[in-house]
Design a protein around this motif. Structure first.
Motif, PDB file in Angstrom:
ATOM      1  N   CYS A  18      53.917 -57.154   4.992  1.00  0.00           N
ATOM      2  CA  CYS A  18      54.926 -57.060   6.045  1.00  0.00           C
ATOM      3  C   CYS A  18      54.362 -56.176   7.173  1.00  0.00           C
ATOM      4  CB  CYS A  18      56.197 -56.448   5.454  1.00  0.00           C
ATOM      5  SG  CYS A  18      57.369 -55.859   6.668  1.00  0.00           S
ATOM      6  N   ILE A  20      55.791 -54.309   9.088  1.00  0.00           N
ATOM      7  CA  ILE A  20      56.529 -53.049   9.237  1.00  0.00           C
ATOM      8  C   ILE A  20      56.229 -52.084   8.088  1.00  0.00           C
ATOM      9  CG2 ILE A  20      58.825 -51.994   9.527  1.00  0.00           C
ATOM     10  CD1 ILE A  20      57.941 -53.891  11.865  1.00  0.00           C
ATOM     11  N   CYS A  21      56.394 -52.561   6.844  1.00  0.00           N
ATOM     12  CA  CYS A  21      56.238 -51.618   5.721  1.00  0.00           C
ATOM     13  C   CYS A  21      54.898 -51.758   4.999  1.00  0.00           C
ATOM     14  CB  CYS A  21      57.379 -51.790   4.717  1.00  0.00           C
ATOM     15  SG  CYS A  21      57.366 -53.375   3.882  1.00  0.00           S
ATOM     16  N   CYS A  27      60.671 -58.788   2.470  1.00  0.00           N
ATOM     17  CA  CYS A  27      61.003 -58.677   3.899  1.00  0.00           C
ATOM     18  C   CYS A  27      61.023 -60.074   4.537  1.00  0.00           C
ATOM     19  CB  CYS A  27      60.006 -57.775   4.612  1.00  0.00           C
ATOM     20  SG  CYS A  27      59.837 -56.173   3.797  1.00  0.00           S
ATOM     21  N   CYS A  38      63.040 -55.857   7.717  1.00  0.00           N
ATOM     22  CA  CYS A  38      62.276 -55.182   6.676  1.00  0.00           C
ATOM     23  C   CYS A  38      63.251 -54.592   5.656  1.00  0.00           C
ATOM     24  CB  CYS A  38      61.396 -54.093   7.298  1.00  0.00           C
ATOM     25  SG  CYS A  38      60.380 -53.267   6.076  1.00  0.00           S
ATOM     26  N   MET A  39      62.876 -54.657   4.373  1.00  0.00           N
ATOM     27  CA  MET A  39      63.736 -54.157   3.308  1.00  0.00           C
ATOM     28  C   MET A  39      63.442 -52.700   2.986  1.00  0.00           C
ATOM     29  SD  MET A  39      65.460 -56.862   2.715  1.00  0.00           S
ATOM     30  CE  MET A  39      66.423 -56.219   1.359  1.00  0.00           C
ATOM     31  N   ARG A  40      62.351 -52.158   3.564  1.00  0.00           N
ATOM     32  CA  ARG A  40      61.905 -50.839   3.096  1.00  0.00           C
ATOM     33  C   ARG A  40      61.872 -49.762   4.172  1.00  0.00           C
ATOM     34  NH1 ARG A  40      58.608 -54.896   1.026  1.00  0.00           N
ATOM     35  NH2 ARG A  40      58.743 -55.186  -1.229  1.00  0.00           N
TER      36      ARG A  40
END
Ligand SMILES: [Zn+2]
Length: 420
Positions: A18, A20-21, A27, A38-40
């Motif tokens: 991802c 982002i993370c 994500c 994003c999930m994190r």
């Protein structure tokens, strides 16, 4: 970027890193490549969904690696309801056992033999999975009984198709609903798969691990890997965690790098993207841990508030950790997929008439600004959606990383109110 088409039109799950993370899977990115959910990594722009809290991050067009070069189409069968999954998974529990190796691992985490038995941990078979699956199928009424049950899929063989099980071998940790239904399994893999992580402006690049070798003297894993870039094939040996430069064949300039890393230790047991397979997602399971001394008294379909005071419920990340902590602290615990996935347990908490939620993150994560931000948003979520009091359990990292380590070392956490 490797993607998998999601059920939500115009959105894809990111299977490669991802942007982002930096983690793989979970994500999401939109078709226009403008937004990553994003999930994190928290942002102020977020929403709660049945896969957990999704944080919107707007991508500028400078991300080099947002080309969609590999899209998996999914023909996953919809997951069956919880009561159905429970019936199949309980049949499976009777057909598989816990290996001595995994029993030893649990004993090292200070689980007693009785607790191990009551929690029903198992080992995902390494060999002859089709035979185990056949025994399960023979005990169920119809031939299609495994359709829609994450983990099982139908494989094409020389003499027609047969049902079998997906996933890397490891310990099976059951996820239980508050009605004592087994609704999924987390697998703690024995040997996390090796992955190749690319960085830089590399255009279309593919990597494949050909063969893993003996670890080196420092205990790092090694493998012969293949890279295909612009039609050119490179083969070489990579060592875990050691970054290797990638050069442009025409100019000789350094354009990026590749690193061999270990994949995740835990995964959800799923057969997504396999023939007649199913994803564990939407909604992801949560796990409710009742102290194991009460497990024998917990009837199917009964909520646990008859057996234990549920006005205060604790929450931590992961099933094994919540099981262990529940047994030592003698409190009801939820194990969630991540600390931002508390929306998954909102309805169960309400059903238990919980008045006070205590969150117990790992001691090494409480200190980062990102986690502080996520906790702030968690507090806001509880304040807006519930009238429950919210507290944070904290301790010094030197006393143990997770709450399970802390209680195993004979300590109890300090509890601070976040929302009164
Ligand atoms: Zn992410």
């Amino acid at each position: 970027m490797k993607l998998r088409r999601s059920k939500n039109k115009g959105w894809y799950e990111i299977k490669s890193e991802c942007p982002i993370c930096g983690h793989r899977g979970w994500c999401r990115i939109n078709e226009e490549k403008t937004i990553v959910n994003c999930m994190r990594v928290p942002s102020d722009d977020y929403f709660d969904s049945h896969i957990g809290r999704q944080y919107r991050h707007y991508l500028s067009d400078v991300y080099p690696d947002t080309a969609f070069d590999d899209i998996e189409e999914t023909s996953d069968i919809d997951k069956k309801p919880n009561d159905y999954l429970d019936a199949v998974y309980r049949t499976l529990l009777e057909e598989v056992s816990l290996s001595d190796f995994h029993h030893k691992e649990l004993a090292e985490r200070k689980f007693t033999n009785e607790q191990i038995r009551l929690r029903e941990y198992r080992s995902l078979p390494t060999n002859d999975r089709h035979k185990t699956t056949k025994r399960v199928l023979n005990r169920l009424t119809d031939h299609d009984a495994l359709l829609g049950v994450p983990g099982f899929y139908e494989k094409e063989g020389q003499f027609g198709s047969f049902w079998t099980m997906a996933g890397h071998s490891g310990m099976m940790i059951p996820s239980r609903s508050i009605y004592n239904e087994i609704i999924g399994f987390q697998i703690r893999v024995d040997q996390p798969p090796l992955e190749m992580n690319f960085k830089g402006d590399l255009g279309h690049i593919e990597g494949r691990i050909i063969k893993e070798h003996e670890k080196d003297e420092s205990g790092f894993r090694k493998a012969t890997c293949e890279i295909i870039k612009n039609g050119r094939r490179l083969v070489g040996e990579l060592t875990e965690k050691i970054q290797q430069g990638i050069y442009d064949s025409a100019t000789g300039k350094l354009v990026g790098s590749v690193t061999l890393t270990q994949g995740q230790k835990y995964y959800w047991w799923s057969s997504s993207n396999k023939n007649n397979g199913s994803s564990i997602g939407t909604p992801l399971p949560y796990h409710f841990s009742l102290p194991s001394s009460l497990m024998d008294k917990w009837n199917y379909n009964d909520t646990p508030d008859r057996l234990i005071d549920c006005s205060e419920v604790w929450v931590t990340e992961g099933g094994l950790k919540s099981d262990r902590a529940a047994d030592v602290l003698l409190r009801p615990f939820f194990g969630t997929p991540g600390l931002n996935s508390f929306s998954l347990i909102l309805e169960p908490l309400k059903a238990l008439e919980c008045k006070h939620v205590v969150i117990a993150p790992d001691a090494d994560v409480t200190i980062t600004p990102q986690v502080e931000r996520a906790l702030g948003q968690c507090a806001e979520f509880f304040a807006v959606n519930t009238d429950m009091k919210l507290s944070l359990a904290m301790w010094d990292l030197s006393l143990g990383k997770g709450i399970d380590n802390l209680v195993n070392n004979g300590y109890i956490p300090q509890v601070t109110t976040l929302v009164g």
